[in-house]
Design an enzyme around this catalytic site. Structure first.
Site, PDB file in Angstrom:
ATOM      1  N   HIS A   1      14.361  37.620  14.608  1.00 23.66           N
ATOM      2  CA  HIS A   1      13.740  36.374  15.066  1.00 23.66           C
ATOM      3  C   HIS A   1      12.227  36.355  14.830  1.00 23.66           C
ATOM      4  O   HIS A   1      11.608  35.287  14.848  1.00 23.66           O
ATOM      5  CB  HIS A   1      14.072  36.112  16.548  1.00 23.66           C
ATOM      6  CG  HIS A   1      13.313  36.955  17.527  1.00 23.66           C
ATOM      7  ND1 HIS A   1      13.842  38.073  18.125  1.00 23.66           N
ATOM      8  CD2 HIS A   1      12.058  36.836  18.028  1.00 23.66           C
ATOM      9  CE1 HIS A   1      12.950  38.609  18.952  1.00 23.66           C
ATOM     10  NE2 HIS A   1      11.860  37.866  18.910  1.00 23.66           N
TER      11      HIS A   1
ATOM     12  N   ASP B   1      19.877  41.004  15.613  1.00 24.37           N
ATOM     13  CA  ASP B   1      18.451  40.681  15.686  1.00 24.37           C
ATOM     14  C   ASP B   1      17.605  41.755  15.009  1.00 24.37           C
ATOM     15  O   ASP B   1      16.542  42.131  15.513  1.00 24.37           O
ATOM     16  CB  ASP B   1      18.004  40.491  17.136  1.00 24.37           C
ATOM     17  CG  ASP B   1      16.660  39.757  17.236  1.00 24.37           C
ATOM     18  OD1 ASP B   1      16.288  39.075  16.256  1.00 24.37           O
ATOM     19  OD2 ASP B   1      15.990  39.892  18.278  1.00 24.37           O
TER      20      ASP B   1
ATOM     21  N   SER C   1       8.152  42.056  20.592  1.00 23.74           N
ATOM     22  CA  SER C   1       9.424  41.992  19.879  1.00 23.74           C
ATOM     23  C   SER C   1       9.357  42.737  18.550  1.00 23.74           C
ATOM     24  O   SER C   1       8.450  42.520  17.750  1.00 23.74           O
ATOM     25  CB  SER C   1       9.818  40.533  19.609  1.00 23.74           C
ATOM     26  OG  SER C   1      10.093  39.859  20.799  1.00 23.74           O
TER      27      SER C   1
END
Length: 477
Positions: free
Chosen positions: A112, A142, A215
């Site tokens: 993402h 992911d 992230s």
């Protein structure tokens, strides 16, 4: 009394002094300085750019103007040759984290973080910048694998997430809110967590402080090995609330291997819809306690249907691995090889049954969303009351408790059925107390009735059944 207590107090104090070094050694907090110094250079900041807008927002008829007209250039400058007024293309930037896993420039981050990026810049701790390309990306886990051009780059050591224990210290390095190379520490709170939106990843849950920008960054154990990739936080405010989740490095490296060798990720697929076994359900199945994954529906033509698995079976073990809850099953099946034969142990009618299943490949998300839904041929049209219906399969009849016949409402057009409240997904069991045997019989029966009269449809919605009165219009021509 005080003269008696004094020697005892002195004795206790002396014992504490003697035992203090042992207590400090047992309960001392870990030092992360060496770990950060050794591994920090391999952690990178990832900056991406996306382009939004640019789609036609309005269309105009361009007047037929001569080329020497003063308005000719004006119209074409703003509306183009086709008379389209385009929205402004607006670039936007986002930040994330990542880490280098090879000296020649393999970089891991979250899918993402780089999704839809037109430009990806990787920045190291010594302020060097590299333009990165995407080798491969897998949305279900992911994970994205990037490549930068470099030599003798610092890289991390990889550990094993299987060896992690709950309560073990872990450290994250990343760029929360753009503050590059920030380190935060905590413990492993749980393993094998399944989140609603990610059925195929058994997440590592930690209490490490994670915020937007972390992230894609690494999660280290005390040996300086990467054991996970930071992916998500649980928050009601958008900031850290004590729950963060990392993708286990063993899962990550399997994805990386497949992206490098095949360009995509394949996962095993059983072809069932499952639900948890509640305490009440366990009692009805004669189970001493809730466990396993209850098959609510077997998808047509899937591996489970071909092997003989049935709705109502409770999967207790898969290839020798216990299935304590329904959420534990998808990661186990997904990690299995496509076309491999798996042994599934189920509880059926109070007996343990072992069934051999040849696993299929998990379809992509769009195809999976359509799997098991009744489909209509392209030429299907609504009947005279505005319904498109299809026959119920044996599995659907078993699921909805319909003994025989019946049709399902797949689509609604403007008509009497929609007006009185019929909905997509309703089951129509009878018309004027005549059982419906098939979609063809239902439509033919409707077509033969005279206009203006009312008919009663017996409809099942969920677990309830009720009648609807519909006045018949003229047959469509």
């Amino acid at each position: 009394m005080s003269s008696i207590r004094l020697p005892v107090a002195l004795l206790v104090a002396a014992l504490l002094v003697l035992l203090a070094p042992f207590g400090v050694a047992a309960r001392g907090l870990p030092a992360f300085t060496d770990l950060i110094e050794q591994n920090g250079p391999a952690v990178v900041n990832i900056s991406t750019q996306q382009i939004h807008g640019g789609a036609p927002t309005m269309q105009f008829a361009i007047p037929d103007l001569p080329e020497d007209s003063p308005f000719y250039d004006l119209f074409r400058r703003f509306f183009g040759e086709e008379g389209e007024l385009h929205g402004e293309q607006i670039p936007s930037r986002s930040l994330g984290s990542g880490f280098i896993i090879s000296s020649d420039g393999d970089v891991l981050t979250n899918a993402h973080v780089v999704d839809g990026a037109t430009e990806i810049i990787v920045r190291t701790s010594d302020r060097r910048e590299f333009v990165a390309t995407v080798v491969g990306s897998d949305k279900r886990s992911d994970i994205a694998l990037l490549k930068i051009d470099g030599e003798d780059l610092p890289f991390v050591r990889l550990g094993s997430s299987d060896d992690l224990k709950v309560g073990e210290w872990v450290l994250a390095i990343g760029s929360p809110f753009g503050f590059e190379h920030s380190a935060t520490a905590g413990i492993v709170s749980a393993k094998g967590r399944n989140l609603p939106s990610d059925n195929y990843v058994p997440f590592i849950q930690t209490d490490v402080a994670i915020n937007p920008g972390n992230s894609g960054g690494p999660l280290f154990n005390l040996d300086g090995e990467v054991v996970g990739v930071i992916s998500q936080i649980y928050s009601r405010t958008g900031g850290f609330m004590g729950l963060s989740f990392a993708i286990p490095i063993d899962v990550v490296m399997d994805v990386v291997h497949q992206l490098k060798t095949k360009g995509h990720v394949s996962r095993g697929w059983l072809g069932v819809l499952i639900q948890d076994v509640t305490r009440e359900l366990a009692e009805t199945f004669g189970m001493p306690q809730p466990r396993g994954a209850l098959i609510a529906q077997v998808l047509p033509d899937g591996p489970a249907a071909q092997s003989g698995l049935k709705a109502g079976d409770i999967i207790l073990r898969f290839n020798g691995i216990d299935v304590p809850t329904s959420s534990a099953l998808p990661p186990i099946v997904g990690a299995s090889s496509v076309d491999a034969t798996a042994e599934v142990e189920v509880l059926r009618d109070g007996e343990i049954v072992r069934i051999q299943v040849v696993l299929g490949e998990l379809p992509d998300e769009d195809a999976l969303a359509q799997t098991g839904r009744p489909t209509q041929p392209p030429q299907a049209t609504a009947n005279r009351i505005g319904l498109i219906v299809s026959d119920l399969s044996a599995e659907q009849r078993a699921e909805f408790g319909v003994e025989q016949g019946g049709v399902q409402v797949d689509s609604l057009a403007n008509g009497e059925a929609e007006r009185v409240g019929i909905r997509v997904g309703d089951l129509i069991l009878a018309i004027n107390n005549q059982p419906i045997e098939s979609a063809a019989q239902f439509n033919e029966y409707l077509a033969g009735l005279e206009a203006g009269r009312s008919v009663a449809l017996w409809v099942q919605r969920g677990d309830g059944r009720l009648f609807y009165a519909i006045r018949l219009p003229e047959n469509p021509r």
